[in-house]
Design an enzyme around this catalytic site. Structure first.
Site, PDB file in Angstrom:
ATOM      1  N   ILE A 109       0.849  -1.205   0.000  1.00 18.70           N
ATOM      2  CA  ILE A 109       0.000   0.000   0.000  1.00 18.70           C
ATOM      3  C   ILE A 109       0.884   1.255   0.000  1.00 18.70           C
ATOM      4  CG2 ILE A 109      -1.894   1.205   1.162  1.00 18.70           C
ATOM      5  CD1 ILE A 109      -2.739  -1.483   2.368  1.00 18.70           C
TER       6      ILE A 109
ATOM      7  N   LEU B  50      -6.263 -13.450  -0.754  1.00 20.29           N
ATOM      8  CA  LEU B  50      -7.067 -14.250  -1.679  1.00 20.29           C
ATOM      9  C   LEU B  50      -6.761 -13.987  -3.154  1.00 20.29           C
ATOM     10  CD1 LEU B  50      -9.368 -16.299  -2.039  1.00 20.29           C
ATOM     11  CD2 LEU B  50     -10.965 -14.367  -2.045  1.00 20.29           C
TER      12      LEU B  50
ATOM     13  N   PHE C  88     -11.518 -21.342   2.414  1.00 24.46           N
ATOM     14  CA  PHE C  88     -11.622 -21.581   3.851  1.00 24.46           C
ATOM     15  C   PHE C  88     -13.068 -21.469   4.336  1.00 24.46           C
ATOM     16  CE2 PHE C  88      -7.100 -19.752   3.930  1.00 24.46           C
ATOM     17  CZ  PHE C  88      -6.526 -21.003   3.792  1.00 24.46           C
TER      18      PHE C  88
ATOM     19  N   TYR D 196      -3.579  -8.513  15.912  1.00 25.00           N
ATOM     20  CA  TYR D 196      -3.358  -7.505  14.868  1.00 25.00           C
ATOM     21  C   TYR D 196      -4.312  -6.322  15.044  1.00 25.00           C
ATOM     22  CZ  TYR D 196      -3.712  -5.288  10.305  1.00 25.00           C
ATOM     23  OH  TYR D 196      -3.769  -4.353   9.295  1.00 25.00           O
TER      24      TYR D 196
ATOM     25  N   ASP E 132      12.078   2.725   4.795  1.00 24.07           N
ATOM     26  CA  ASP E 132      11.659   1.318   4.853  1.00 24.07           C
ATOM     27  C   ASP E 132      12.878   0.470   5.216  1.00 24.07           C
ATOM     28  OD1 ASP E 132       9.060  -0.195   3.111  1.00 24.07           O
ATOM     29  OD2 ASP E 132      10.702  -1.392   3.929  1.00 24.07           O
TER      30      ASP E 132
ATOM     31  N   LEU F  66      13.045  -2.646   4.417  1.00 25.15           N
ATOM     32  CA  LEU F  66      13.049  -3.684   3.372  1.00 25.15           C
ATOM     33  C   LEU F  66      12.868  -5.090   3.947  1.00 25.15           C
ATOM     34  CD1 LEU F  66      15.768  -2.297   0.908  1.00 25.15           C
ATOM     35  CD2 LEU F  66      13.295  -1.985   0.831  1.00 25.15           C
TER      36      LEU F  66
ATOM     37  N   ALA G 215       4.247   1.036   7.808  1.00 27.91           N
ATOM     38  CA  ALA G 215       5.230   0.004   8.166  1.00 27.91           C
ATOM     39  C   ALA G 215       4.737  -0.831   9.343  1.00 27.91           C
ATOM     40  CB  ALA G 215       6.563   0.662   8.506  1.00 27.91           C
ATOM     41  N   ALA G 216       3.933  -1.826   9.033  1.00 27.59           N
ATOM     42  CA  ALA G 216       3.404  -2.670  10.106  1.00 27.59           C
ATOM     43  C   ALA G 216       3.279  -4.092   9.590  1.00 27.59           C
ATOM     44  CB  ALA G 216       2.038  -2.167  10.546  1.00 27.59           C
TER      45      ALA G 216
ATOM     46  N   LYS H 215      -3.487  -2.129  16.122  1.00 23.16           N
ATOM     47  CA  LYS H 215      -3.908  -0.932  15.382  1.00 23.16           C
ATOM     48  C   LYS H 215      -4.835  -0.066  16.239  1.00 23.16           C
ATOM     49  CE  LYS H 215      -1.876  -1.650  11.381  1.00 23.16           C
ATOM     50  NZ  LYS H 215      -1.120  -0.663  10.611  1.00 23.16           N
TER      51      LYS H 215
HETATM   52  N1  UDP Z   1      -9.375 -17.063   1.707  1.00 21.45           N
HETATM   53  C1  UDP Z   1      -9.557 -18.355   1.240  1.00 21.45           C
HETATM   54  N2  UDP Z   1      -8.471 -19.055   0.821  1.00 21.45           N
HETATM   55  C2  UDP Z   1      -7.198 -18.533   0.839  1.00 21.45           C
HETATM   56  C3  UDP Z   1      -7.023 -17.199   1.301  1.00 21.45           C
HETATM   57  C4  UDP Z   1      -8.132 -16.496   1.729  1.00 21.45           C
HETATM   58  O1  UDP Z   1     -10.679 -18.874   1.216  1.00 21.45           O
HETATM   59  O2  UDP Z   1      -6.252 -19.235   0.467  1.00 21.45           O
HETATM   60  C5  UDP Z   1     -10.532 -16.287   2.168  1.00 21.45           C
HETATM   61  C6  UDP Z   1     -10.443 -15.864   3.612  1.00 21.45           C
HETATM   62  O3  UDP Z   1     -10.974 -16.865   4.464  1.00 21.45           O
HETATM   63  C7  UDP Z   1     -11.291 -14.590   3.615  1.00 21.45           C
HETATM   64  C8  UDP Z   1     -11.099 -14.023   2.208  1.00 21.45           C
HETATM   65  O4  UDP Z   1     -10.595 -15.107   1.428  1.00 21.45           O
HETATM   66  O5  UDP Z   1     -12.653 -14.904   3.768  1.00 21.45           O
HETATM   67  C9  UDP Z   1     -10.114 -12.880   2.176  1.00 21.45           C
HETATM   68  O6  UDP Z   1      -8.940 -13.296   2.852  1.00 21.45           O
HETATM   69  P1  UDP Z   1      -7.599 -12.446   2.808  1.00 21.45           P
HETATM   70  O7  UDP Z   1      -6.560 -13.251   3.539  1.00 21.45           O
HETATM   71  O8  UDP Z   1      -7.295 -12.050   1.402  1.00 21.45           O
HETATM   72  O9  UDP Z   1      -7.940 -11.112   3.588  1.00 21.45           O
HETATM   73  P2  UDP Z   1      -8.521 -10.872   5.072  1.00 21.45           P
HETATM   74  O10 UDP Z   1     -10.005 -10.757   4.908  1.00 21.45           O
HETATM   75  O11 UDP Z   1      -8.085 -11.994   5.945  1.00 21.45           O
HETATM   76  O12 UDP Z   1      -7.899  -9.573   5.449  1.00 21.45           O
END
Ligand code: UDP
Length: 329
Positions: free
Chosen positions: A13, A190, A208, A141, A32, A34, A74-75, A145
């Site tokens: 970002i 995702l 998932f 997390y 940064d 890195l 930076a987090a 924040k």
């Molecule tokens: N997700 C999934 N399979 C993966 C990675 C993510 O089904 O390999 C799902 C995850 O459970 C969530 C959505 O995709 O419902 C977005 O996940 P991501 O990790 O991209 O972002 P988050 O919502 O955790 O910030």
């Protein structure tokens, strides 16, 4: 007007926001270490390689470069990792951020644009969460924040440090020309995973959970294009420079898409089949996270340009095609 330090400017970002700042004529540079970021992601901007925990270097950089505003990206940002290694998250996201704020105090830098998150809300009690939604995070997390948000309110009262907290939903996509994009050391997000599965760079995507209380049983998220996100940071800075009160804004699309929606959209964009299989739920995933982002529109005049899922995925696809190995560094 002074320059702008983009802490974490070599990250996903941060690099898109740095690019936009410079494109709009701001004097902005990256700071940064890195550890997660990429040297190539800053393009032709200046990069100070350093750790934010190195307070002497931070203070010297702020003074020498006549910085008058800091953007802080930076987090660490993985929910799952924050559960298994909270120490890493509290140290970096809270302790080091406080060290940055204190260096800013000493250097008399009083404007701060902060990368916050919808994870500060915890489990949704509204269909679309607005900024007044209760903040009670459900993972470390989110707490890190939230703690910084709290500290910022107190730092403003005591030291006059003004801030805009931007609570992101799911940042996605890439610069439309494909020059910079998403490249995490360990990819958990995702959309990049879907694209990698489509081209056969990884085995079938694991979806998932398909037993959530949503129309197709998979989780719903609010995906926002990275440049729409970046644009909101610039508007946040403008509001600080105008002298508006410190505040927080949600930044999302306002629309929710399920994991299967994302897979289908990726198939349409790429013309490829995305192999996937259903897997157990991932710990800590709420069924639905969708933001009410009208406040940023009303107060900042923010308008999304890439709100539809195919545009978001299309830009990520372009980046992926041009840079299948990311920044390859
Ligand atoms: N997700 C999934 N399979 C993966 C990675 C993510 O089904 O390999 C799902 C995850 O459970 C969530 C959505 O995709 O419902 C977005 O996940 P991501 O990790 O991209 O972002 P988050 O919502 O955790 O910030």
């Amino acid at each position: 007007m002074g320059s702008i330090m983009v802490a974490g400017g070599a990250g996903y970002i941060g690099s898109h926001t740095l690019w936009m700042l410079r494109q709009k004529g701001f004097d902005a540079f990256a700071y940064d270490n890195l550890s997660e970021g990429h040297r190539a992601a800053v393009l032709d901007a200046d990069l100070v390689v350093g750790d934010l925990a190195d307070s002497a270097l931070v203070e010297r950089t702020l003074r020498e470069r006549k910085v008058d505003a800091v953007f802080h990206f930076a987090a660490y940002c993985y929910v799952g990792e924050s559960v298994t290694d909270p120490s890493k998250y509290y140290k970096n996201n809270v302790v080091t951020t406080l060290a940055l704020l204190d260096a800013m105090r000493r250097a008399e830098v009083k404007q701060f644009v902060f990368s916050s998150t919808c994870a500060t809300y915890g489990n949704p009690v509204q269909e679309r969460m607005d900024e007044a939604h209760p903040q009670w995070p459900i993972n470390p997390y989110g707490w890190t924040k939230f703690m910084v948000e709290r500290a910022l309110a107190d730092y403003e009262r005591a030291y006059g440090l003004r801030s805009v907290c931007l609570r992101y939903f799911n940042a996605a996509g890439a610069h439309p020309e494909g020059s910079i994009g998403e490249d995490h050391n360990t990819e958990t997000h995702l959309i990049p995973l879907v694209l990698q599965a489509a081209v056969g760079r990884r085995a079938a995507l694991k979806v998932f959970g398909n037993d959530y209380d949503t129309p197709d049983g998979t989780c719903i998220r609010d995906y926002i294009h990275i440049l729409d996100l970046a644009a909101a940071h610039l508007l946040g800075l403008e509001s600080l420079r105008r002298g508006d009160a410190s505040t927080a804004f949600n930044l999302g699309n306002g629309a929710g898409y399920s994991v299967l929606d994302v897979i289908r959209a990726a198939e349409a964009v790429t013309g490829l089949k995305v192999p996937y299989e259903f897997a157990p739920r991932r710990a800590g995933d709420p069924a639905r996270l969708v933001g009410d982002c009208r406040r940023a529109e009303q107060v900042l005049g923010w308008r999304q340009q890439w709100a539809d899922l195919p545009s978001i995925i299309g830009s990520a696809w372009r980046w992926h095609q041009l840079h299948p190995d990311g920044f390859a560094d």
